[in-house]
Every structure is written in C-alpha cells, then in structure tokens.
Design an enzyme around this catalytic site. Structure first.
Site, PDB file in Angstrom:
ATOM      1  N   GLU A 201       0.814  -1.218   0.000  1.00 20.00           N
ATOM      2  CA  GLU A 201       0.000   0.000   0.000  1.00 20.00           C
ATOM      3  C   GLU A 201       0.850   1.272   0.000  1.00 20.00           C
ATOM      4  O   GLU A 201       0.761   2.115   0.888  1.00 20.00           O
ATOM      5  CB  GLU A 201      -0.955  -0.004   1.194  1.00 20.00           C
ATOM      6  CG  GLU A 201      -1.961  -1.130   1.162  1.00 20.00           C
ATOM      7  CD  GLU A 201      -2.982  -1.075   2.278  1.00 20.00           C
ATOM      8  OE1 GLU A 201      -3.994  -1.775   2.183  1.00 20.00           O
ATOM      9  OE2 GLU A 201      -2.758  -0.320   3.257  1.00 20.00           O
ATOM     10  N   GLU A 386      -5.297  -8.461   1.001  1.00 13.78           N
ATOM     11  CA  GLU A 386      -5.963  -8.017   2.238  1.00 13.78           C
ATOM     12  C   GLU A 386      -7.422  -7.730   1.950  1.00 13.78           C
ATOM     13  O   GLU A 386      -7.768  -7.121   0.933  1.00 13.78           O
ATOM     14  CB  GLU A 386      -5.355  -6.715   2.803  1.00 13.78           C
ATOM     15  CG  GLU A 386      -4.068  -6.861   3.550  1.00 13.78           C
ATOM     16  CD  GLU A 386      -3.639  -5.549   4.188  1.00 13.78           C
ATOM     17  OE1 GLU A 386      -4.519  -4.748   4.592  1.00 13.78           O
ATOM     18  OE2 GLU A 386      -2.417  -5.325   4.256  1.00 13.78           O
TER      19      GLU A 386
END
Length: 481
Positions: A201, A386
């Site tokens: 991320e 995720e």
C-alpha cells in the site's frame, strides 16, 4: 483531516482536504451482492491470512533491531487514538510458533507477513544484523514444517529511522538502500522463501505519512509527494531486480491499495468527477501505470518535475508474477475549491451500509478493481492480499461471535468468484488479519482478527469467523448464507 478514526483502512475517506469517520459496526442495511454462477473455488486456490511486522512482533529493542519511523511516531502524544504502542503488540516475535499453529489449525495454506527492515539493517544500511535475519529464517522454517507457504512483504511502512533522518523516501538514495536490503534478505532466505511482495500500500504510506501527517513519519508537505511516489516506485523496481539476481524460482509481486474513486452525486456530477479522477490518478494510476506501462498519469506531471531521471521508468517497469490487491471500500469525493488539493471527502450514498470507519461496505468495489486490472493492465495474475472487517471501535474485549465478519467475508468472496468468472486471474485470498493487533494510529481500538488476544495475559481465543474460514479453506465451497 480529523485525527480520530483515521487509519490506513480509511481508504474510502481519503481526501487531501479532510475526512471524518463513524463508529458503527460492519452490519447495516442489506445491499445487493454480485451472484456468481458457482460457489466453488478451485482446489489450488490460495487461502491465507495477512499480518505486518510492526503491528504484531513487539520486541522493539530485541536482538539488535533499530528504530523505525513508527517507533518514533507512536510515542508522540496524540498520534495513537488510545495512547497505546506496539512494544508488545501480539508478541509474535517471541510467539511466532503459536501464530504458525493457529494458521495450521485453520487449515490455511499461506501466511503473508512482513519483514522489519530495521531488524535486518538497524539503521537501514551498512552491516547486516544476523540475529534479525535468523528470526525470519526460523519463521520460514516453522511455516514450511506445517505445510504453509510463506509470502513475505519487504516494506510495510516501517522505514528505518536512520534513513528517515536523511530524508526517507523523499531522498533518492533510499531507493538504492532498499535494493541493498532486498539483496541481504534474499541471500539468506531465497533458498526457501519463494513468494515476495515488495511494497504494501505505497499510496497510503505516501499520502497519510507525508501529506496528511496521520501516519509515520508524520509529515505534512505536499511538495514531498512526487519524490516519495517516484522513489518508492523506483525502489520497488530495483528491489525486484535484486531479488531475481539473488535467487532462482521466485514469484515476485507487489501489493496495492486499490479502490474505486467515485464522485459524490454520481457520474453525472461533472465537477465532482474532476475530483474523483484526480484522486484516482494519485491513488491508483500513479502506481499501476509505472509498473505495467512505464509511464505516469499526466495528473502527476507537476509533482514529478525534476524527479524522474533518464532510465528510471525502464527500471520501474519490471515484470511481475502477481499483483496483490488490498480492498476495503470505495472512495467518495467532491471538488473543494477551498482545499489546496481541490479534493475533499464526500459521504457515501444515503442509506449505504457502513463499516466501523464509516466507509461504504460495497463488495462490488472489489469486483470493480479486479476487473479494471484485467481490462486495463494486461490481465495479470492477482491475489487479494488483504480484505477484512473491524469490530466497532472501542477499548473493550473483542466480539467472539462475530457473525458480522462472516457476512462481510462471504459477500466479498462472492465478488472474487464473480471476478474470476469474468476472466480475472485471481489465485488467492488473504484475510486481514490473524490476531487483533496494533492498528497503527487507532492503537488497539480497532479489531480485525480471526483470533482475539487478551492484552493482559496474551491468551489467544479463536472467534466464530476462525472456524468459518477454516471450513471454507478445507472445502473451497463458499456457503450461500
């Protein structure tokens, strides 16, 4: 941006102008789900859980580990919602075998963890710390002994403080040091550890850490954005080259926090569409385009002036074996002429089902981002690295009968099946997370785990979702209800 409630999973509320979070749980008014033709996942589909070193390991001053930017950030009063820190976290540095046993007990075939850069290189560069590498060697061996495939993330936001002192990711040299770090790790682990994720991320770290100041290193300087974005992309390319030079038979990928960026008022709201397109360029395309196309979106031109050097984009555009996709919610944005960025957070549609962060629970958004990668970026192999749901925020004990989490996971897995049927090459799903952990600036008020932990005693207690996920992993058949 309001301090309270902002975390890396506040993706749906990202706005360079401001955001506010709600405190509801994961349940709400029902929303129509995507309905796949089949509810059966293939036998070779990867089922796993995902974690991060800083959120789980604890043992911050053990075996020669150096401080990271998060060690410094968490100690500043007001930075963490409940005033807590990650000095113990889930104690996974010491209790990694317990974690492995929980993963094996759930019948899961994969574990995504991250490696602490400052355990391997305490200042981020220089001499390797053997004790740090030995820890990850033991973890890999423990996983393999239980038939669990390790997936290691090289960078999950915990930059060594020594490098931050020299400018961090705003300094081009950090990209070179990242390659050195990758080289040291693969030399030790590459004979057994075959699945590698470079960055986690990066958009969150760049924006929340360097523009909004809500995450470490806690900076609020939009002039750093272009440097940080490019140097993380460059470091990623250099690290991929280092890994492949260091060992054979590797599967190398990276993980992005992809989200649909939607204009408040719908697609006909032309002015807000300008804002949503701007956010999409920064949040999604500034990472996807360089990796897959060797270019940046034009909206990044002003930020990148004087930053990109000849040959850089060739280095950034590396072949990957898979793309990791993290998904939690879509973003709703509006044009705000009073904001320096002209982008501001907007509320989800009226009546939308909200999670604990006040974000829209929308499984169709997961389908949307997976299908976008298929259509626009050459249909690479993908893993959902995720996806998950928090309890309502609070300092009390975790909810053990977490039916809301089961519903959330089931509905998002329906979207994964639908994406596969549409031609997306999705090979696996990692639930976030194994054990309730230190959730960055939310401390321990946010609980995403399949397993609860009593912070006073360290006792781990599986929740209802743990048993549900185990049954799913064993059969691959997604229940209809």
């Amino acid at each position: 941006m309001e301090r309270s409630g902002v975390s890396r999973r506040a993706l749906g509320a990202l706005a360079l102008g401001g955001a506010a979070m709600g405190l509801s749980g994961c349940e709400g008014a029902h929303q129509t789900d995507l309905t796949p033709k089949s509810r059966q996942f293939p036998k070779d589909f990867v089922w796993g859980v995902a974690t991060a070193a800083f959120q789980t390991e604890g043992a911050q001053a053990v075996d020669g580990r150096g401080p990271s930017v998060w060690d410094v950030f968490e100690k500043v009063p007001g930075h963490v919602k409940d005033g807590s820190d990650a000095t113990v976290a889930t104690d996974s540095y010491r209790r990694f075998q317990d974690d492995v046993d929980l993963i094996a007990g759930a019948g899961l075939g994969a574990y995504r963890f991250s490696i602490s850069w400052s355990r391997v290189l305490p200042t981020g560069q220089g001499a390797v710390n053997p004790a740090g590498l030995d820890h990850y060697s033991k973890l890999v061996d423990a996983l393999l002994a239980k038939g669990i495939t390790p997936y290691a993330t090289l960078f999950h936001w915990d930059l060594p403080q020594g490098l931050q002192g020299m400018g961090g990711w705003a300094n081009r040299d950090t990209a070179l040091r990242f390659a050195d770090y990758a080289r040291a790790v693969v030399e030790k682990l590459g004979d057994r550890l075959k699945n590698w994720i470079i960055l986690n991320e990066a958009a969150v770290h760049a924006v929340f850490g360097h523009v909004l100041g809500e995450h470490a290193p806690g900076l609020k300087d939009i002039n750093l954005l272009g440097k940080v974005v490019h140097h993380m992309n460059l470091g990623q390319g250099l690290a991929m080259q280092a890994l492949r030079a260091g060992a054979s038979g590797l599967n190398v990928g990276t993980t992005m926090a992809l989200q649909p960026c939607r204009p408040a008022g719908g697609p006909l709201a032309i002015w807000n569409r300008l804002a949503s397109d701007g956010l999409d360029a920064l949040w999604n395309k500034a990472w996807l385009d360089p990796l897959f196309r060797g270019t940046y979106p034009k909206e990044m031109d002003d930020f990148l002036k004087g930053v990109v050097r000849d040959g850089d984009l060739k280095t950034v555009k590396q072949p990957i074996d898979f793309l990791g996709v993290n998904y939690y919610a879509p973003a709703y944005v509006r044009l705000d002429l009073n904001s320096p960025s002209k982008i501001a957070q907007a509320n989800p549609p009226e009546g939308a089902e909200l999670d604990a962060f006040g974000r829209h629970i929308d499984p169709s958004g997961l389908f949307e981002v997976l299908d976008r990668v298929r259509r626009e970026y050459g249909a690479p192999r993908m893993l959902v690295t995720e996806n998950g749901c928090s309890d309502p925020f609070g300092t009390g004990p975790a909810i053990l009968k977490d039916d809301f989490r089961i519903v959330y996971l089931r509905r998002h897995l329906q979207a994964v099946l639908a994406a596969r049927e549409a031609g997306c090459d999705v090979r696996g799903y990692f639930e976030w997370t194994l054990i309730d952990n230190f959730e960055w600036d939310l401390g321990y008020t946010s609980k995403f785990g399949l397993v609860a932990m009593d912070r006073a005693t360290g006792v781990r207690t599986p929740k209802a979702s743990y048993a549900w996920f185990k049954a799913l992993a064993e059969t691959g058949l997604l229940p209809a209800t």
